[in-house]
Design a protein around this motif. Structure first.
Motif, mmCIF file in Angstrom:
data_model
loop_
_atom_site.group_PDB
_atom_site.id
_atom_site.type_symbol
_atom_site.label_atom_id
_atom_site.label_comp_id
_atom_site.label_asym_id
_atom_site.label_seq_id
_atom_site.Cartn_x
_atom_site.Cartn_y
_atom_site.Cartn_z
ATOM 1 N N LEU A 38 -71.962 -72.518 -109.405
ATOM 2 C CA LEU A 38 -71.074 -71.453 -108.928
ATOM 3 C C LEU A 38 -71.570 -70.087 -109.399
ATOM 4 C CD1 LEU A 38 -67.508 -73.044 -109.386
ATOM 5 C CD2 LEU A 38 -68.775 -72.710 -107.260
ATOM 6 N N ALA A 39 -72.111 -70.057 -110.615
ATOM 7 C CA ALA A 39 -72.662 -68.800 -111.140
ATOM 8 C C ALA A 39 -73.853 -68.347 -110.294
ATOM 9 C CB ALA A 39 -73.068 -68.975 -112.595
ATOM 10 N N VAL A 40 -74.691 -69.284 -109.897
ATOM 11 C CA VAL A 40 -75.844 -68.969 -109.040
ATOM 12 C C VAL A 40 -75.359 -68.421 -107.705
ATOM 13 C CG1 VAL A 40 -77.807 -69.952 -107.764
ATOM 14 C CG2 VAL A 40 -77.388 -70.625 -110.138
ATOM 15 N N LEU A 41 -74.340 -69.062 -107.133
ATOM 16 C CA LEU A 41 -73.791 -68.631 -105.843
ATOM 17 C C LEU A 41 -73.184 -67.242 -105.950
ATOM 18 C CD1 LEU A 41 -71.783 -71.358 -103.941
ATOM 19 C CD2 LEU A 41 -73.908 -70.255 -103.293
ATOM 20 N N TRP B 177 -65.200 -63.139 -101.906
ATOM 21 C CA TRP B 177 -65.672 -63.801 -100.690
ATOM 22 C C TRP B 177 -64.598 -64.765 -100.159
ATOM 23 C CZ3 TRP B 177 -66.205 -69.125 -100.399
ATOM 24 C CH2 TRP B 177 -66.644 -69.608 -99.150
ATOM 25 N N ALA B 178 -63.966 -65.509 -101.075
ATOM 26 C CA ALA B 178 -62.952 -66.493 -100.667
ATOM 27 C C ALA B 178 -61.813 -65.799 -99.920
ATOM 28 C CB ALA B 178 -62.428 -67.249 -101.883
ATOM 29 N N LYS B 179 -61.426 -64.625 -100.389
ATOM 30 C CA LYS B 179 -60.351 -63.863 -99.717
ATOM 31 C C LYS B 179 -60.822 -63.407 -98.343
ATOM 32 C CE LYS B 179 -57.472 -61.961 -103.415
ATOM 33 N NZ LYS B 179 -58.318 -61.968 -104.650
ATOM 34 N N GLU B 180 -62.060 -62.906 -98.268
ATOM 35 C CA GLU B 180 -62.631 -62.479 -96.991
ATOM 36 C C GLU B 180 -62.664 -63.641 -96.015
ATOM 37 O OE1 GLU B 180 -64.380 -58.333 -97.077
ATOM 38 O OE2 GLU B 180 -63.677 -59.762 -95.569
ATOM 39 N N GLY C 112 -72.495 -58.627 -103.855
ATOM 40 C CA GLY C 112 -71.844 -57.513 -103.170
ATOM 41 C C GLY C 112 -71.758 -57.648 -101.668
ATOM 42 N N LYS C 113 -72.319 -58.708 -101.088
ATOM 43 C CA LYS C 113 -72.218 -58.879 -99.630
ATOM 44 C C LYS C 113 -70.832 -59.389 -99.260
ATOM 45 C CE LYS C 113 -75.752 -61.566 -99.591
ATOM 46 N NZ LYS C 113 -76.868 -62.481 -99.242
ATOM 47 N N ARG C 114 -70.418 -59.054 -98.037
ATOM 48 C CA ARG C 114 -69.101 -59.473 -97.569
ATOM 49 C C ARG C 114 -69.084 -60.986 -97.330
ATOM 50 N NH1 ARG C 114 -66.597 -57.928 -91.959
ATOM 51 N NH2 ARG C 114 -64.483 -58.684 -92.269
ATOM 52 N N PHE C 115 -70.128 -61.457 -96.639
ATOM 53 C CA PHE C 115 -70.306 -62.891 -96.419
ATOM 54 C C PHE C 115 -71.702 -63.269 -96.891
ATOM 55 C CE2 PHE C 115 -66.428 -63.657 -94.287
ATOM 56 C CZ PHE C 115 -66.154 -62.576 -93.466
ATOM 57 N N PHE C 116 -72.019 -64.553 -96.987
ATOM 58 C CA PHE C 116 -73.319 -64.986 -97.499
ATOM 59 C C PHE C 116 -74.467 -64.458 -96.653
ATOM 60 C CE2 PHE C 116 -72.685 -67.526 -101.190
ATOM 61 C CZ PHE C 116 -71.398 -68.020 -101.100
ATOM 62 N N VAL D 34 -73.701 -70.374 -93.836
ATOM 63 C CA VAL D 34 -73.518 -70.637 -95.265
ATOM 64 C C VAL D 34 -72.038 -70.518 -95.647
ATOM 65 C CG1 VAL D 34 -74.222 -70.015 -97.606
ATOM 66 C CG2 VAL D 34 -75.856 -69.829 -95.741
ATOM 67 N N ASP D 35 -71.331 -69.587 -95.024
ATOM 68 C CA ASP D 35 -69.893 -69.457 -95.294
ATOM 69 C C ASP D 35 -69.158 -70.729 -94.901
ATOM 70 O OD1 ASP D 35 -70.877 -66.555 -93.995
ATOM 71 O OD2 ASP D 35 -69.872 -66.442 -95.947
ATOM 72 N N LEU D 36 -69.530 -71.295 -93.736
ATOM 73 C CA LEU D 36 -68.910 -72.555 -93.311
ATOM 74 C C LEU D 36 -69.256 -73.668 -94.297
ATOM 75 C CD1 LEU D 36 -69.414 -72.494 -89.420
ATOM 76 C CD2 LEU D 36 -67.427 -71.798 -90.753
#
Lengths: 240, 234
Positions: free
Chosen positions: A143-146, A198-201, A152-156, A164-166
């Motif tokens: 999770l730390a790597v992710l 990211w999770a909120k986005e 700072g990106k909105r999505f991966f 990747v978001d999916l």
């Protein structure tokens, strides 16, 4: 059943075999919605699998299964790539990037999420003692790597939601449900800020929102299956 | 990529079936590359910097940019590097999905226990993993039937993606009986896969790239002994 039997104008029918609560099926529903593909949902009771499911996914007997004109596509990320390729039309968003290097990068992170995050996460929820500590540690390292990868990106993939978001959807909507049901807190206060953002986005995205199972129903569902997961995982871990 | 100076480096290690997959793909496409042989007990700066997440081989470095994970590398080669011969993945999206499905199956259900069978400590555990592998081979026989449509390879008339993904491990398949006492692709149980393996070995790319089977047998026996000994020292 060949699609040439259909009249030229009518596209071959699409059905999605799913089951309540599956983050894997969620990935496919979002993909189909992003491409504007109409489909019929077939909801399975995985405790009593239908002939349709067993016939179309004899190897894994799992959901999701996409049926397109009667032909079956199995494995959620394989299905997502298929949806991206088979249903693409001018205005539709791309789920995978078009540049081959970026595609390789997207596939790399999807695989990392599957192997190094989701697998140990699942195992950490349903084990105890030394094994549990080991899986929790591996999950947190990943999770730390992710978190660093989001940077700072909105999505991966950047500004738009993609492959990747999916692949990571479990982390957005299912993780805290699992923590609650298993009684194990993996993510501490203030940890992984980029992932939280990211999770909120992800969960507030207008397309994704339509396919997120109700949280209370998810908690009830996983709680009802907790013993089964625990014994399945115990058997799997003994083999390692 | 049309013309121009194509610089390809493959960071690898001779014993790795995953590296072999990439070598097969490059040879099938007639692409030249520089091989950088790693000592995995003493990893190079190049490996650590080009694959910081996994620190593992293979890594393909294309014009200075690294691509990691063997299946992803093979797909990248297929999509990006214009070589000779047909594409490894079919053009039709459904057939591509079928190929990806079986490649994923090979990885999860055959290669994963295959890796464990070398690493586990007891004969009992080894037997369990071998049982998993052989069960997967049975299922894969059906997969071959589905993909090949009566032809010679998973890819049909020509070698395709799944052939390369499975092909990387052919020397280990041939070595299996000498190391563990059981044939992996037994003509009596899975005739299609046994025939596929012989046919695959006749390919120029296979002859150029596959490891010598006796060397793999020695290496495999060494790994098994080392991991068993570690257990009895506890």
């Amino acid at each position: 059943m060949s699609s040439s039997q259909q009249p030229a104008q009518a596209p071959a029918p699409v059905r999605l075999i799913t089951a309540f609560g599956s983050p894997f099926a969620h990935r496919v529903e979002v993909a189909l919605a992003l491409k504007g593909v109409p489909y019929e949902l077939v909801v399975e009771d995985l405790a009593s699998k239908s002939e349709l499911l067993l016939a179309h996914n004899p190897v894994h007997r799992s959901v999701p299964v996409l049926l397109h004109g009667g032909r079956a596509v199995c494995e959620s990320l394989v299905i997502v790539e298929y949806v991206d390729e088979a249903f693409h039309h001018g205005a539709a968003p791309r789920i995978l990037p078009t540049d081959p290097y970026d595609r390789a990068t997207a596939r790399f992170w999807a695989q990392f999420i599957a192997d190094k995050c989701l697998k140990p996460l699942w195992l950490s929820m349903w084990t105890d003692g030394e094994a549990q500590a080991r899986f929790a540690r591996e999950t947190k390292e990943s999770l730390a790597v992710l978190d660093a990868q989001l940077d700072g990106k909105r999505f991966f993939g950047g500004d738009a939601l993609g492959f990747v978001d999916l692949a990571a959807c479990t982390l957005a909507h299912w993780l805290d449900v699992l923590e609650e049901v298993a009684g194990k807190r993996l993510v501490g206060d203030g940890e992984y800020p980029a992932l939280r953002r990211w999770a909120k986005e992800y969960t507030s995205d207008e397309t994704v929102r339509r396919f997120l199972p109700d949280r209370d129903e998810l908690v009830a569902f996983f709680a009802a299956n907790k013993e089964r997961y625990t014994s399945m995982v115990r058997a799997a871990v003994q083999r390692q | 990529m049309a013309g121009g100076n194509v610089e390809l480096k493959l960071v690898g290690q001779w014993a790795s079936a995953f590296v072999t997959r990439v070598k097969l793909a490059l040879h099938l496409k007639g692409l030249s590359y520089e091989i950088i042989e790693e000592d995995l007990r003493n990893k190079s700066e190049l490996l650590l910097s080009s694959n910081p997440v996994h620190k593992a081989v293979p890594v393909l470095i294309h014009n200075g940019k690294p691509i990691c994970e063997s299946q992803i590398i093979v797909q990248y080669i297929d999509e990006t590097l214009v070589g000779v011969g047909p594409s490894l993945l079919p053009a039709d999206p459904y057939e591509r999905a079928v190929a990806r499905f079986w490649a994923a199956y090979i990885e999860d259900k055959l290669v994963a226990p295959w890796d464990r069978v070398f690493r586990v400590k007891t004969d009992e555990e080894r037997g369990e993993e071998m049982k998993q592998m052989l069960a997967a081979v049975d299922v894969l026989e059906g997969g071959f039937k589905e993909c090949s449509n009566g032809k010679c390879f998973f890819g049909g008339d020509c070698v395709g993606y799944v052939d390369v993904i499975l092909g990387g491990a052919v020397s280990y398949a041939k070595a299996n009986e000498a190391i563990f006492g059981a044939k992996l692709f037994d003509a009596a149980k899975t005739p299609l896969l046994a025939a596929w393996m012989e046919r695959f070995c006749e390919l120029d790319a296979a002859k150029a790239v596959l490891q010598d089977v006796d060397t793999v047998v020695k290496h495999g026996k060494f790994l098994v002994a080392k991991n068993s000994a570690r257990a009895s020292n506890n």
